[in-house]
Scaffold this motif. Structure first.
Motif, PDB file in Angstrom:
ATOM      1  N   ALA A 258       0.849  -1.195   0.000  1.00 28.36           N
ATOM      2  CA  ALA A 258       0.000   0.000   0.000  1.00 28.36           C
ATOM      3  C   ALA A 258       0.884   1.243   0.000  1.00 28.36           C
ATOM      4  O   ALA A 258       0.683   2.163  -0.820  1.00 28.36           O
ATOM      5  CB  ALA A 258      -0.923  -0.010   1.221  1.00 28.36           C
ATOM      6  N   GLY A 259       1.869   1.234   0.902  1.00 31.46           N
ATOM      7  CA  GLY A 259       2.774   2.386   0.987  1.00 31.46           C
ATOM      8  C   GLY A 259       3.555   2.539  -0.311  1.00 31.46           C
ATOM      9  O   GLY A 259       3.741   3.634  -0.826  1.00 31.46           O
ATOM     10  N   LYS A 260       3.982   1.378  -0.856  1.00 32.13           N
ATOM     11  CA  LYS A 260       4.837   1.384  -2.044  1.00 32.13           C
ATOM     12  C   LYS A 260       4.085   1.916  -3.265  1.00 32.13           C
ATOM     13  O   LYS A 260       4.587   2.755  -4.003  1.00 32.13           O
ATOM     14  CB  LYS A 260       5.305  -0.056  -2.303  1.00 32.13           C
ATOM     15  CG  LYS A 260       6.426  -0.159  -3.304  1.00 32.13           C
ATOM     16  CD  LYS A 260       7.162  -1.478  -3.158  1.00 32.13           C
ATOM     17  CE  LYS A 260       6.331  -2.660  -3.583  1.00 32.13           C
ATOM     18  NZ  LYS A 260       7.038  -3.914  -3.401  1.00 32.13           N
ATOM     19  N   TYR A 261       2.856   1.457  -3.461  1.00 31.92           N
ATOM     20  CA  TYR A 261       2.154   1.809  -4.693  1.00 31.92           C
ATOM     21  C   TYR A 261       1.346   3.090  -4.553  1.00 31.92           C
ATOM     22  O   TYR A 261       1.004   3.711  -5.548  1.00 31.92           O
ATOM     23  CB  TYR A 261       1.290   0.637  -5.160  1.00 31.92           C
ATOM     24  CG  TYR A 261       2.152  -0.550  -5.547  1.00 31.92           C
ATOM     25  CD1 TYR A 261       2.913  -0.502  -6.728  1.00 31.92           C
ATOM     26  CD2 TYR A 261       2.272  -1.665  -4.725  1.00 31.92           C
ATOM     27  CE1 TYR A 261       3.747  -1.554  -7.063  1.00 31.92           C
ATOM     28  CE2 TYR A 261       3.090  -2.712  -5.050  1.00 31.92           C
ATOM     29  CZ  TYR A 261       3.843  -2.660  -6.234  1.00 31.92           C
ATOM     30  OH  TYR A 261       4.676  -3.666  -6.561  1.00 31.92           O
ATOM     31  N   ALA A 262       1.000   3.494  -3.316  1.00 31.17           N
ATOM     32  CA  ALA A 262       0.219   4.723  -3.165  1.00 31.17           C
ATOM     33  C   ALA A 262       1.159   5.946  -3.140  1.00 31.17           C
ATOM     34  O   ALA A 262       0.707   7.081  -3.208  1.00 31.17           O
ATOM     35  CB  ALA A 262      -0.600   4.672  -1.876  1.00 31.17           C
ATOM     36  N   GLY A 263       2.451   5.677  -3.006  1.00 34.25           N
ATOM     37  CA  GLY A 263       3.418   6.765  -3.102  1.00 34.25           C
ATOM     38  C   GLY A 263       3.564   7.559  -1.803  1.00 34.25           C
ATOM     39  O   GLY A 263       3.114   7.137  -0.751  1.00 34.25           O
ATOM     40  N   LYS A 264       4.171   8.770  -1.988  1.00 32.03           N
ATOM     41  CA  LYS A 264       4.537   9.568  -0.820  1.00 32.03           C
ATOM     42  C   LYS A 264       3.340  10.003   0.001  1.00 32.03           C
ATOM     43  O   LYS A 264       3.394  10.135   1.217  1.00 32.03           O
ATOM     44  CB  LYS A 264       5.326  10.804  -1.259  1.00 32.03           C
ATOM     45  CG  LYS A 264       6.749  10.474  -1.653  1.00 32.03           C
ATOM     46  CD  LYS A 264       7.467  11.728  -2.076  1.00 32.03           C
ATOM     47  CE  LYS A 264       8.875  11.402  -2.546  1.00 32.03           C
ATOM     48  NZ  LYS A 264       9.480  12.510  -3.260  1.00 32.03           N
TER      49      LYS A 264
ATOM     50  N   ALA B 290       0.683   8.548   0.594  1.00 27.00           N
ATOM     51  CA  ALA B 290      -0.159   7.381   0.859  1.00 27.00           C
ATOM     52  C   ALA B 290      -0.970   7.544   2.142  1.00 27.00           C
ATOM     53  O   ALA B 290      -0.463   8.017   3.148  1.00 27.00           O
ATOM     54  CB  ALA B 290       0.710   6.144   0.963  1.00 27.00           C
ATOM     55  N   LEU B 291      -2.233   7.172   2.028  1.00 25.98           N
ATOM     56  CA  LEU B 291      -3.090   7.130   3.210  1.00 25.98           C
ATOM     57  C   LEU B 291      -3.593   5.696   3.322  1.00 25.98           C
ATOM     58  O   LEU B 291      -4.380   5.233   2.507  1.00 25.98           O
ATOM     59  CB  LEU B 291      -4.273   8.096   3.047  1.00 25.98           C
ATOM     60  CG  LEU B 291      -5.281   8.087   4.176  1.00 25.98           C
ATOM     61  CD1 LEU B 291      -4.653   8.526   5.494  1.00 25.98           C
ATOM     62  CD2 LEU B 291      -6.464   8.997   3.843  1.00 25.98           C
TER      63      LEU B 291
ATOM     64  N   GLN C 253      -6.548  -0.844   3.009  1.00 26.48           N
ATOM     65  CA  GLN C 253      -6.988  -0.008   1.887  1.00 26.48           C
ATOM     66  C   GLN C 253      -5.961   1.112   1.675  1.00 26.48           C
ATOM     67  O   GLN C 253      -5.361   1.592   2.618  1.00 26.48           O
ATOM     68  CB  GLN C 253      -8.348   0.574   2.232  1.00 26.48           C
ATOM     69  CG  GLN C 253      -8.894   1.521   1.190  1.00 26.48           C
ATOM     70  CD  GLN C 253     -10.160   2.224   1.673  1.00 26.48           C
ATOM     71  OE1 GLN C 253     -11.147   1.565   1.988  1.00 26.48           O
ATOM     72  NE2 GLN C 253     -10.099   3.537   1.765  1.00 26.48           N
ATOM     73  N   ASP C 254      -5.778   1.508   0.415  1.00 26.66           N
ATOM     74  CA  ASP C 254      -4.869   2.633   0.182  1.00 26.66           C
ATOM     75  C   ASP C 254      -5.505   3.607  -0.792  1.00 26.66           C
ATOM     76  O   ASP C 254      -6.616   3.394  -1.259  1.00 26.66           O
ATOM     77  CB  ASP C 254      -3.511   2.133  -0.337  1.00 26.66           C
ATOM     78  CG  ASP C 254      -3.626   1.439  -1.664  1.00 26.66           C
ATOM     79  OD1 ASP C 254      -4.236   2.003  -2.595  1.00 26.66           O
ATOM     80  OD2 ASP C 254      -3.147   0.254  -1.792  1.00 26.66           O
ATOM     81  N   ASN C 255      -4.791   4.655  -1.126  1.00 24.18           N
ATOM     82  CA  ASN C 255      -5.325   5.663  -2.062  1.00 24.18           C
ATOM     83  C   ASN C 255      -4.431   5.737  -3.295  1.00 24.18           C
ATOM     84  O   ASN C 255      -4.262   6.794  -3.897  1.00 24.18           O
ATOM     85  CB  ASN C 255      -5.455   7.014  -1.366  1.00 24.18           C
ATOM     86  CG  ASN C 255      -4.119   7.497  -0.831  1.00 24.18           C
ATOM     87  OD1 ASN C 255      -3.182   6.700  -0.726  1.00 24.18           O
ATOM     88  ND2 ASN C 255      -4.001   8.784  -0.523  1.00 24.18           N
ATOM     89  N   GLY C 256      -3.836   4.609  -3.611  1.00 25.80           N
ATOM     90  CA  GLY C 256      -2.948   4.538  -4.770  1.00 25.80           C
ATOM     91  C   GLY C 256      -3.729   4.425  -6.068  1.00 25.80           C
ATOM     92  O   GLY C 256      -4.919   4.703  -6.122  1.00 25.80           O
TER      93      GLY C 256
ATOM     94  N   GLY D 231      -7.667   3.586  -5.576  1.00 25.39           N
ATOM     95  CA  GLY D 231      -7.013   2.857  -4.501  1.00 25.39           C
ATOM     96  C   GLY D 231      -7.420   1.410  -4.502  1.00 25.39           C
ATOM     97  O   GLY D 231      -8.428   1.027  -5.107  1.00 25.39           O
ATOM     98  N   ALA D 232      -6.542   0.634  -3.863  1.00 24.74           N
ATOM     99  CA  ALA D 232      -6.807  -0.808  -3.831  1.00 24.74           C
ATOM    100  C   ALA D 232      -7.264  -1.227  -2.437  1.00 24.74           C
ATOM    101  O   ALA D 232      -6.943  -0.576  -1.453  1.00 24.74           O
ATOM    102  CB  ALA D 232      -5.548  -1.553  -4.219  1.00 24.74           C
TER     103      ALA D 232
END
Ligand code: ADP
Length: 759
Positions: A637-643, A645-646, A669-672, A730-731
Motif C-alpha cells: 500500500a505504501g509502495k504503490y500509493a506513493g509519498k 499514501a493514506l 486499503q490505500d489511495n494509490g 485505490g486498492a
C-alpha cells in the motif's frame, strides 16, 4: 402388375398353373371337337346302316314280287289269257306269298278281266285311270306303284304291275299284284324291337310321294311324312344322308336311304340325345374332368397358399419387425407365428430353425452391441475428459466430431458444430469472433493442411465457461493437426487439437521471471555490499566514523534485503510444497497490526496509517506468518500509493452467509492507483507484476502477494483484491479468516494477558 407378380409367389404359381391349363384346355377342346365329329359320324353311320339293312330287305321283297310279276306276265296262260289256268297259278302263288293280297289282270283298255281271290263285282270294271296301269303299259318290266287304297279289298296296298304281250309283241293285258303292307309293318316292328324300346327308334318306309308305306309308330299308311322331314325330298331323288330335325320338342337324327328298284325310301329316326349319347357322355365326362382339374388345382393352390406361402410371408413379416432394441419385437416372441410354431412339418422346422438362428444372432448382436457401446463410451469418456478441445473432420473438411471441451470453449453444441447445411458454418463464425487474429489462424491451418508445420499457437480473446457465459480472458491456444488413417493407411480424416497453453506459458514466464528477478535481486544487494566493503577496505582512504557507520549500515541493510529475499523464497517453496507448519496461538489483532507497521520498511514521512479495528479481538494465528501477510499488504500500500499514501487498516465480522461459514475480515486499503480490474486475480500469482508498475528495483520480486495467499490459505482463509468503489482510486485487500479463529476478549485484563511480544 409385374411388380406384384414378382412379389407374390402365390400369383406366380397361379400364372404357372394358368400357363399349364390353357394348352391342356386347348388340347382337350381340339380332341373333343375331333372326337365329337367322329362319334357323330359313327352314330349317323350306324343309323344309315340300319336303314340300309331294312332297305335291302324291302328291296329283296320287292324284287321277289317283281320276279313273280315277270314270270306270271310271260307265262303261256297269261299270254293266252287262260283264266282257268291263271286262277290255279294265282292260288299257288298266293299260298306261297301271304303278303300278296290280290292277283288281277286288266285288258289293254283297263277293264278287269279276272282276279284272285276272285271278286265278280269288279270284273269288267275299268281301271285304266290307275297309275300302275298307265305306267305298266309304257314299259316291258314290272312297275311298283306308290301306296294307295285298294278299292276291291278296301285296304292300303302297293301294286306291282306288268304288261302282258303275245308272241307278236302286242299288249294283251296288264297283270297286277297287290302287296299288303301289314307284313312290311310287322317286319319293321320286329327290327325295331330288336334294337330299342318304342319311341327310341322310329323306322319308316315311304313311297316316292313321301307317304308312309310302313312304320313302327302305328301311323296309318299314306300319312305324309315329307311334312315332318323336309329333307326327305332328297331321298326321293335317290340320295341318302342324315338330317337333324326338331319334333315334339325333341331333336331327332333322321337317316334316310332309297330302296333300289323303286321310288321308295327307308327312314330311321332317333332322338339325337340317344343317337349322340356317347358324344354327350364324352362331353359331360370332359367337362367333369375339366371341372375337377380346376377345382383340384384351386384346392391345391388354396392349400399351398395356406400351408406354405402364407406362413412364409408371415415369417417374412415377423422378421421385418425385428428390432434389436426391442426384444419383444423378435420373431421368437412374436404372436404372428404362433400357429406355425406348433407345426411339426417342414414349415414348423423352418420357423424353429429361424427362431434358433435369430436367438443366436440376437445374442451375438447384443454382445457386439454392448461391446461396441462399451468401447464407444470409453472412447467418449476419454474424449470428454480430455483437457484439450478436439475436432475430427472428414477428408473433405467437414466436421464429424467435436469433443465436449471444444464445444464448451466455443459455446456451441456438437449438433451446431456438425450441422452442415448452413452456408457459413456457425463454427467458422464463432472462431472468427473468438480468435484475436483470425487471418493468422487461417493461414496457420492452411499451411498445416498443405504440408507445413502442424503446430502453431494463437491467441483468443476469451472462451466460454461451463455455464455457457463468455469470459473475456486472453488465452494462449496451441493448435495441432494430425491425420487419421485406417488400417490400410488410407486417409479417412483429420484431427485438430486445441490446447490451452496459457498456464504453461505462464509457468514459462514465471521461470524466466524467476531467473531474471532472482539474479537481479541477488546481484543488486551483493554489488552494493561489495562496493561498501571494498570502499572500507581501501587502504589509502581514511574513513571517518560516521562514514564508516553509514557504509556498515548500508551493508547490513543490503544483507537484510538478501535475507528477506531468501526468506520469501523459502516461505514460497514451503507454501507450494504444502509443508508449511503453522505455530498458532492467540494474538491481539491491534498488536499484530502495530507490529506489522513497525517493521514495515517503506513507510515515509507523509504517509499516514488509519486504524479502525474493533477492540478486544484475538486471532488464533501463526503470529509471525500472519505478521508477514499484514506487513506485505501495508508495504505494498505504501509502495504503490506513493509519498502521500493514506493507508487504512480495518476489520469486521462477516455475518453467516448462505454459501460461507461466518468469518472475520481484515482489510488494508490505500489511495494509490488501484489494480487493473482484470488483473485482481493474477497479481496473486508468483512473480507476477503489473506491467508499467514501479521500477523493479523498488517494486520487489512479485512474490509478496503469492506468499500472502499461501499463508492465509494455510490458516483456512482467503485473500482477494479489489478497487475502491467510493469514488477515489485505490486498492483494497481483504483477508478473510474463519470465525472459529477469532475470539473477543471479555475483559481488559484478559486483553492484557494477550499482549504477546513478537517472537
Ligand atoms: P511486488 O514485490 O512487486 O510488490 P507483490 O506480489 O507484492 O509483488 O505484488 C504484485 C503486484 O501487485 C505488484 O507488482 C503491483 O503491481 C500490484 N500491487 C500490489 N499491491 C498493490 C497496491 N496496494 N496498489 C496497487 N498495485 C498493487
Amino acid at each position: 402388375m409385374f411388380k406384384l407378380l414378382r412379389r407374390k409367389i402365390s400369383l406366380q404359381l397361379l400364372s404357372f398353373y394358368i400357363l399349364f391349363v390353357i394348352p391342356v384346355l386347348v388340347g382337350v377342346i381340339t380332341f373333343y371337337l375331333f372326337e365329337r365329329n367322329q362319334l357323330q359320324e359313327e352314330a349317323e353311320r350306324a343309323d344309315l346302316g340300319l336303314a340300309q339293312s331294312i332297305a335291302l330287305e324291302t328291296e329283296t321283297n320287292l324284287g321277289r314280287v317283281s320276279e313273280i310279276a315277270n314270270s306270271l306276265a310271260t307265262s303261256d296262260e297269261a299270254r293266252h289269257l287262260d283264266f282257268g289256268q291263271l286262277q290255279r297259278t294265282f292260288a299257288n302263288r298266293a299260298a306261297a306269298h301271304p303278303d300278296i293280297s290280290l292277283f288281277f289282270i286288266h285288258d289293254p283298255n283297263g277293264n278287269m278281266l279276272t282276279n284272285y281271290p276272285y271278286n265278280p263285282q269288279t270284273i269288267g270294271q275299268n281301271y285304266a285311270y290307275r297309275e300302275y296301269f298307265q305306267e305298266a303299259l309304257k314299259r316291258d318290266k314290272p312297275y311298283i306303284s306308290d301306296v294307295r287304297d285298294s278299292a276291291t279289298l278296301e285296304i292300303t296296298v302297293v301294286t306291282v304291275s306288268r304288261r302282258i304281250t303275245n308272241e307278236a309283241g302286242q299288249v294283251v293285258g296288264i297283270l297286277g299284284i297287290n302287296l299288303s303292307l301289314e307284313k312290311l309293318t310287322a317286319n319293321l316292328n320286329v327290327v325295331r324291337q330288336k334294337i330299342a324300346k318304342p319311341g327310341v327308334v322310329r323306322i319308316w318306309i315311304v313311297d316316292g310321294a313321301g307317304k308312309s308305306l310302313a312304320n313302327t309308330e302305328g301311323v296309318p299308311p299314306q300319312t305324309d311324312l315329307q311334312a315332318r322331314i323336309p329333307s326327305l325330298k332328297k331321298v326321293l331323288h335317290g340320295e341318302s344322308g342324315n338330317q337333324l330335325t326338331r319334333e315334339q320338342d325333341r331333336e331327332w337324327l333322321n337317316s334316310y336311304l332309297p330302296v333300289q328298284g323303286s321310288h321308295w325310301a327307308v327312314v330311321v329316326q332317333r332322338p339325337s340325345a340317344v343317337a349322340f349319347a356317347s358324344i354327350n357322355n364324352f362331353q359331360a365326362g370332359l367337362i367333369l374332368a375339366l371341372l375337377l382339374l380346376v377345382l383340384g388345382a384351386s384346392f391345391f393352390w388354396f392349400m399351398l397358399n395356406r400351408r406354405v406361402i402364407a406362413p412364409l410371408s408371415r415369417l417374412a413379416q415377423a422378421t421385418s419387425v425385428v428390432d434389436p432394441d426391442k426384444p419383444e419385437g423378435l420373431v421368437m416372441n412374436s404372436t404372428i407365428l404362433a400357429h406355425e410354431r406348433q407345426r411339426t412339418d417342414e414349415i414348423g422346422g423352418l420357423v424353429a430353425a429361424f427362431i434358433t438362428m435369430e436367438a443366436k444372432i440376437y445374442e451375438r448382436f447384443k454382445l457386439i452391441y454392448e461391446k461396441l457401446q462399451e468401447q464407444f463410451q470409453t472412447l467418449e469418456a476419454i474424449m470428454r475428459s480430455m483437457e484439450e478441445g478436439m475436432l475430427l473432420e472428414d477428408p473433405a473438411g467437414k466436421v464429424v466430431y467435436a469433443n465436449q471441451r471444444f464445444c464448451q470453449s466455443v459455446g456451441l453444441s456438437a449438433d451446431e458444430i456438425i450441422a452442415e447445411d448452413s452456408p457459413e458454418p456457425l463454427l467458422r463464425q464463432r472462431l472468427t469472433h473468438l480468435i484475436e487474429d483470425p487471418e493468422g489462424y487461417n493461414q496457420g491451418v492452411n499451411q498445416a493442411l498443405s504440408g507445413g508445420p502442424r503446430l502453431f499457437e494463437f491467441k483468443v480473446k476469451g472462451i466460454y465457461n461451463q455455464s455457457g457465459e463468455f469470459v473475456q480472458l486472453r488465452r494462449d491456444i496451441r493448435f495441432k493437426m494430425f491425420n487419421v488413417r485406417d488400417s490400410n493407411g488410407q486417409l479417412i480424416g483429420r484431427g485438430k487439437i486445441f490446447q490451452d497453453v496459457t498456464h504453461q506459458n505462464e509457468v514459462e514466464r514465471v521461470k524466466t521471471n524467476l531467473l531474471a528477478v532472482v539474479s537481479h535481486e541477488l546481484r543488486t544487494p551483493l554489488t552494493a555490499i561489495k562496493g561498501y566493503a571494498s570502499g572500507l577496505l581501501e587502504p589509502d582512504v581514511a574513513w571517518d566514523d560516521s562514514s564508516q557507520a553509514y557504509c556498515l549500515q548500508q551493508i547490513v541493510g543490503e544483507c537484510d534485503r538478501l535475507a528477506e529475499l531468501v526468506n520469501s523464497l523459502l516461505e514460497m517453496s514451503q507454501v507450494e510444497a504444502g509443508t508449511l507448519k503453522l505455530n498458532q496461538a492467540l494474538y491481539r489483532l491491534d498488536w499484530l497490526v502495530q507490529e506489522a507497521l513497525k517493521h514495515s520498511r517503506i513507510l515515509r514521512d507523509h504517509q499516514s496509517v488509519n486504524l479502525s479495528l474493533p477492540p478486544g479481538i484475538l486471532l488464533k494465528v501463526d503470529g509471525r506468518r500472519f505478521g508477514v501477510v499484514l506487513r506485505n499488504l501495508v508495504e505494498n500500500a505504501g509502495k504503490y500509493a506513493g509519498k502521500e499514501a493514506l493507508i487504512e487498516v480495518s476489520a469486521h465480522f462477516e455475518p453467516p452467509h448462505a454459501t460461507r461459514e461466518p468469518g472475520f475480515i481484515v482489510t488494508v486499503q490505500d489511495n494509490g492507483p488501484g489494480i487493473p480490474t482484470h488483473l485482481t486475480e493474477r497479481i496473486f500469482e508468483r512473480f507476477y507484476q503489473v506491467d508499467g508498475g514501479l521500477e523493479r528495483s523498488s517494486s520487489g520480486v512479485g512474490l509478496g502477494l503469492a506468499i500472502c495467499r499461501g499463508l492465509v490459505a494455510a490458516h483456512g482463509g482467503w485473500i482477494r483484491a479489489e478497487n475502491r468503489t467510493d469514488g477515489s482510486s485505490g486498492a483494497l485487500f481483504h483477508i478473510w479468516l474463519p470465525a472459529r479463529l477469532v475470539q473477543k476478549a471479555e475483559t481488559v485484563e484478559q486483553e492484557g494477558s494477550y499482549l504477546i511480544p513478537s517472537s
